[in-house]
Design a protein around this motif. Sequence first.
Motif, mmCIF file in Angstrom:
data_model
loop_
_atom_site.group_PDB
_atom_site.id
_atom_site.type_symbol
_atom_site.label_atom_id
_atom_site.label_comp_id
_atom_site.label_asym_id
_atom_site.label_seq_id
_atom_site.Cartn_x
_atom_site.Cartn_y
_atom_site.Cartn_z
ATOM 1 N N THR A 92 7.011 61.791 126.005
ATOM 2 C CA THR A 92 7.794 62.527 127.001
ATOM 3 C C THR A 92 8.825 63.395 126.289
ATOM 4 O O THR A 92 9.492 62.951 125.354
ATOM 5 N N TYR A 93 8.948 64.631 126.749
ATOM 6 C CA TYR A 93 9.966 65.548 126.240
ATOM 7 C C TYR A 93 11.085 65.665 127.272
ATOM 8 O O TYR A 93 10.825 65.713 128.480
ATOM 9 N N LEU A 94 12.317 65.713 126.789
ATOM 10 C CA LEU A 94 13.485 65.925 127.632
ATOM 11 C C LEU A 94 14.239 67.134 127.101
ATOM 12 O O LEU A 94 14.362 67.325 125.887
ATOM 13 N N GLY A 141 28.182 74.950 119.639
ATOM 14 C CA GLY A 141 28.568 75.915 118.621
ATOM 15 C C GLY A 141 28.977 77.236 119.224
ATOM 16 O O GLY A 141 29.600 77.301 120.286
ATOM 17 N N GLY A 142 28.583 78.342 118.567
ATOM 18 C CA GLY A 142 29.011 79.657 119.015
ATOM 19 C C GLY A 142 27.972 80.418 119.786
ATOM 20 O O GLY A 142 28.148 81.619 120.027
ATOM 21 N N ASN A 143 26.893 79.776 120.169
ATOM 22 C CA ASN A 143 25.851 80.549 120.846
ATOM 23 C C ASN A 143 25.721 80.207 122.327
ATOM 24 O O ASN A 143 24.662 80.317 122.918
ATOM 25 N N GLY A 144 26.830 79.811 122.950
ATOM 26 C CA GLY A 144 26.857 79.650 124.397
ATOM 27 C C GLY A 144 25.992 78.508 124.892
ATOM 28 O O GLY A 144 25.638 77.601 124.151
ATOM 29 N N TRP A 145 25.670 78.557 126.168
ATOM 30 C CA TRP A 145 24.807 77.535 126.759
ATOM 31 C C TRP A 145 23.423 77.647 126.155
ATOM 32 O O TRP A 145 22.805 78.696 126.167
ATOM 33 N N ALA A 146 22.942 76.544 125.629
ATOM 34 C CA ALA A 146 21.682 76.601 124.907
ATOM 35 C C ALA A 146 20.899 75.317 125.107
ATOM 36 O O ALA A 146 21.481 74.253 125.314
ATOM 37 N N PRO A 147 19.554 75.382 125.037
ATOM 38 C CA PRO A 147 18.739 74.183 125.240
ATOM 39 C C PRO A 147 18.666 73.321 123.986
ATOM 40 O O PRO A 147 18.631 73.813 122.865
ATOM 41 N N THR A 148 18.620 72.013 124.193
ATOM 42 C CA THR A 148 18.351 71.031 123.152
ATOM 43 C C THR A 148 17.272 70.100 123.686
ATOM 44 O O THR A 148 17.221 69.836 124.890
ATOM 45 N N LEU A 149 16.395 69.605 122.784
ATOM 46 C CA LEU A 149 15.266 68.804 123.224
ATOM 47 C C LEU A 149 15.179 67.498 122.447
ATOM 48 O O LEU A 149 15.614 67.415 121.291
ATOM 49 N N GLN A 150 14.638 66.476 123.115
ATOM 50 C CA GLN A 150 14.359 65.193 122.494
ATOM 51 C C GLN A 150 12.955 64.770 122.896
ATOM 52 O O GLN A 150 12.469 65.104 123.993
ATOM 53 N N ARG A 151 12.290 64.043 121.994
ATOM 54 C CA ARG A 151 10.963 63.494 122.267
ATOM 55 C C ARG A 151 11.051 61.988 122.192
ATOM 56 O O ARG A 151 11.612 61.431 121.243
ATOM 57 N N ILE A 152 10.501 61.303 123.197
ATOM 58 C CA ILE A 152 10.448 59.846 123.183
ATOM 59 C C ILE A 152 9.002 59.410 123.369
ATOM 60 O O ILE A 152 8.203 60.126 123.975
ATOM 61 N N ASN A 153 8.673 58.241 122.819
ATOM 62 C CA ASN A 153 7.331 57.722 123.039
ATOM 63 C C ASN A 153 7.300 56.913 124.332
ATOM 64 O O ASN A 153 8.297 56.812 125.048
ATOM 65 N N SER A 154 6.151 56.313 124.631
ATOM 66 C CA SER A 154 6.008 55.618 125.907
ATOM 67 C C SER A 154 6.891 54.374 125.997
ATOM 68 O O SER A 154 7.130 53.861 127.094
ATOM 69 N N LEU A 155 7.401 53.894 124.847
ATOM 70 C CA LEU A 155 8.286 52.731 124.843
ATOM 71 C C LEU A 155 9.745 53.109 125.018
ATOM 72 O O LEU A 155 10.615 52.238 125.021
ATOM 73 N N GLY A 156 10.035 54.409 125.141
ATOM 74 C CA GLY A 156 11.406 54.847 125.283
ATOM 75 C C GLY A 156 12.131 55.005 123.962
ATOM 76 O O GLY A 156 13.360 55.092 123.942
ATOM 77 N N GLU A 157 11.401 55.066 122.855
ATOM 78 C CA GLU A 157 12.013 55.179 121.538
ATOM 79 C C GLU A 157 12.148 56.645 121.146
ATOM 80 O O GLU A 157 11.139 57.368 121.078
ATOM 81 N N PRO A 158 13.364 57.143 120.891
ATOM 82 C CA PRO A 158 13.538 58.535 120.443
ATOM 83 C C PRO A 158 12.786 58.781 119.139
ATOM 84 O O PRO A 158 12.854 57.989 118.203
ATOM 85 N N GLN A 159 12.076 59.889 119.086
ATOM 86 C CA GLN A 159 11.271 60.242 117.918
ATOM 87 C C GLN A 159 11.942 61.290 117.042
ATOM 88 O O GLN A 159 11.487 61.541 115.921
ATOM 89 N N TRP A 160 12.972 61.935 117.535
ATOM 90 C CA TRP A 160 13.722 62.907 116.758
ATOM 91 C C TRP A 160 15.144 62.380 116.548
ATOM 92 O O TRP A 160 15.530 61.342 117.102
ATOM 93 N N ASP A 161 15.923 63.111 115.776
ATOM 94 C CA ASP A 161 17.310 62.734 115.510
ATOM 95 C C ASP A 161 18.082 62.589 116.822
ATOM 96 O O ASP A 161 17.745 63.224 117.834
ATOM 97 N N ASN A 162 19.139 61.778 116.794
ATOM 98 C CA ASN A 162 19.918 61.549 118.020
ATOM 99 C C ASN A 162 20.505 62.819 118.607
ATOM 100 O O ASN A 162 20.815 62.865 119.808
ATOM 101 N N ASP A 163 20.697 63.846 117.781
ATOM 102 C CA ASP A 163 21.207 65.113 118.300
ATOM 103 C C ASP A 163 20.086 66.008 118.827
ATOM 104 O O ASP A 163 20.343 67.107 119.312
ATOM 105 N N GLY A 164 18.836 65.553 118.720
ATOM 106 C CA GLY A 164 17.708 66.320 119.220
ATOM 107 C C GLY A 164 17.385 67.519 118.345
ATOM 108 O O GLY A 164 17.909 67.679 117.239
#
Length: 624
Positions: free
Chosen positions: A51-53, A60-83
């Motif tokens: 699942t992607y969120l 930072g200095g680039n205004g409102w911006a998207p950040t993403l995280q990927r989790i597996n089916s167990l709810g475990e984040p697959q990327w760094d905590n900052d996404g």
Amino acid sequence: MKKLFSIIIALAVTFTVKAQWVNNPVTNTFLANTSTDAGEIYIATCPNGDTYLQWSSFVGGNGWAPTLQRINSLGEPQWDNDGVHPSYHQMASWSQGFAMAATSDGAVVTCFATEAGHTVATKINPDGSYAWGEQGITLFDGYGESRTELLAGDDGGVWALGTSVDLGNIYVCYIEANGTLNPTITISDDSGKLCMFGLMVPAPNNNVFVVYEKEQWAYTYFYEKDIRVVGYSKDGTQISDDVQLMSPLTIGGSYTHYVVPDGLGGAYVYIWHPAGQGGSFNTYVFHFNQNGASTILDLNGIPVHSTDPANFYLNAYATVDPVSHDLIIAYRQTDEQFQSESRVYVNRFNETGERLWNEGFVVVEENGQTHSDILIDAFEYGGGYTVFYTEGDGYYSTVKAMGINDNGTQIWNTTMSSNSYPRTMCRNNCGYLEGQNIIAWVNVSSGGLYGQNIGLNGEMGEITPPTPPTPCYPPTNFEGEAYYNPETQISAAILSWTAPDPLPLHYNLYCEETKEIIEIDAEYTSYYIEREPGDYIFKLTAWYEDCESDFAHSPNGENYLIIEIPSHESVAEIEYDEIVKIVEIYNINGQLTNTSNINDLNQGVYIIKGVTESGKMVVRKIIR
């Protein structure tokens, strides 16, 4: 919705952690670091169960911006905590309607408008690398610098939509999985009306339907708007008429429509509005089929509840039953005078606009609390739905979910997050996959993206995937032709199809004009039916032990057949050459026999299809 009162970044958790879904509503599951003002949370699940969120915040200095995280089916984040944050572009300092879609090849695409006035799409692989480069791809030949939308295709690519900054034009194009851009499609109005609020739903064969609004200013805060739908192929060819779903109506410009695919190639559309200045709020439903044609005759739409001047019916969110393809819609009732009461209803509609549950079922009673952030999802194999909602005083809230069966009766009630605090909820949820659904929110007090899974029985934490039901496959290659014998003046239709695997218990043949449902034994793949001259619409399904299939499609993709049986007077006289080669023999019920030799037949009436001495293919009735 974003919380614009603060741009202070308050990180909730700063150390790396992996955590399986918890089953404790007091703690819930941490998914990523965010600031307290993060919002516009979107969720999308890939076929592999990841699942992607996505959320946006002031980074930072680039205004409102998207950040993403990927989790597996167990709810475990697959990327760094900052996404993962595509930080190459400068963003405008206000929301630009960021979009996100998980692709069929397991990646994710994010789309946003930049401060420079361009729409950019970036594809991120499951390992966090950039498939199209961190700078992404500039879309729509540099136009489309406002509100964006994305829709995943079936080949790893995505449909992308943008709106011009003056809201006059809508731009659409298909991006191939490798980043190749197809031609840009422009939707505009020659009379100068605004074309805006475009939403996309899948059309057959990886095409797209765009559902949008045409608007022109009426008076302060009010616009005359209608809702339209038009279809396109990947190469930019228009594949359906530009059809009006909702007739022009003068309502507040901020009330916009929503769409949900019906699973048959069309979609339901709904919108809530106050029927003119000072009118009573209600939510209205529309539908179009796989050809882009409206199936609801009333262009004002069908209200989810009888209009009641003392109450509003709004804040709707909808899903589609995967078996019946009916719309299941949840909405909130509030009193008109103070908007202090807050009930949650569900109702059911079919594609012709019948309101199947009359005035709906109350699933959450008024209890002095505010109920909002309503979401609803059908169980993946049918049989019920989950309604999600927050409950609180309008600022501090808890998160709850309720299971409902096909009769509108509650089957379980689960508190998903019992800690009461201010939160920004997700704009959508991911739908059920392998027995679980996922929602997410930001803790507005301390920051941090949190989420929770829930199963078909209302359980959280470890969930056992359900056993898939027996596939409910429809017949294919549904074809037919008219038959007429001038000697006997008997006219009929001969229908044929390819059987699904596994075989059903039987087939159901629907004749629209006579409202007949004819049951045909599963061992046969053809049928002969006598009819008077005229036009007839036939539909065919396969009936299994637990379900009835979708309608069979013809070779050209339609889920029905129109057979035109000519009148006796209009049929040219046919020379009756002798049949020299028998192709097929049917019994009087239209069932194909296992012989092409008349001598093998028992006594009775049969239909012979064969080739004559002159090479004509003819169909004739014989008595043996």
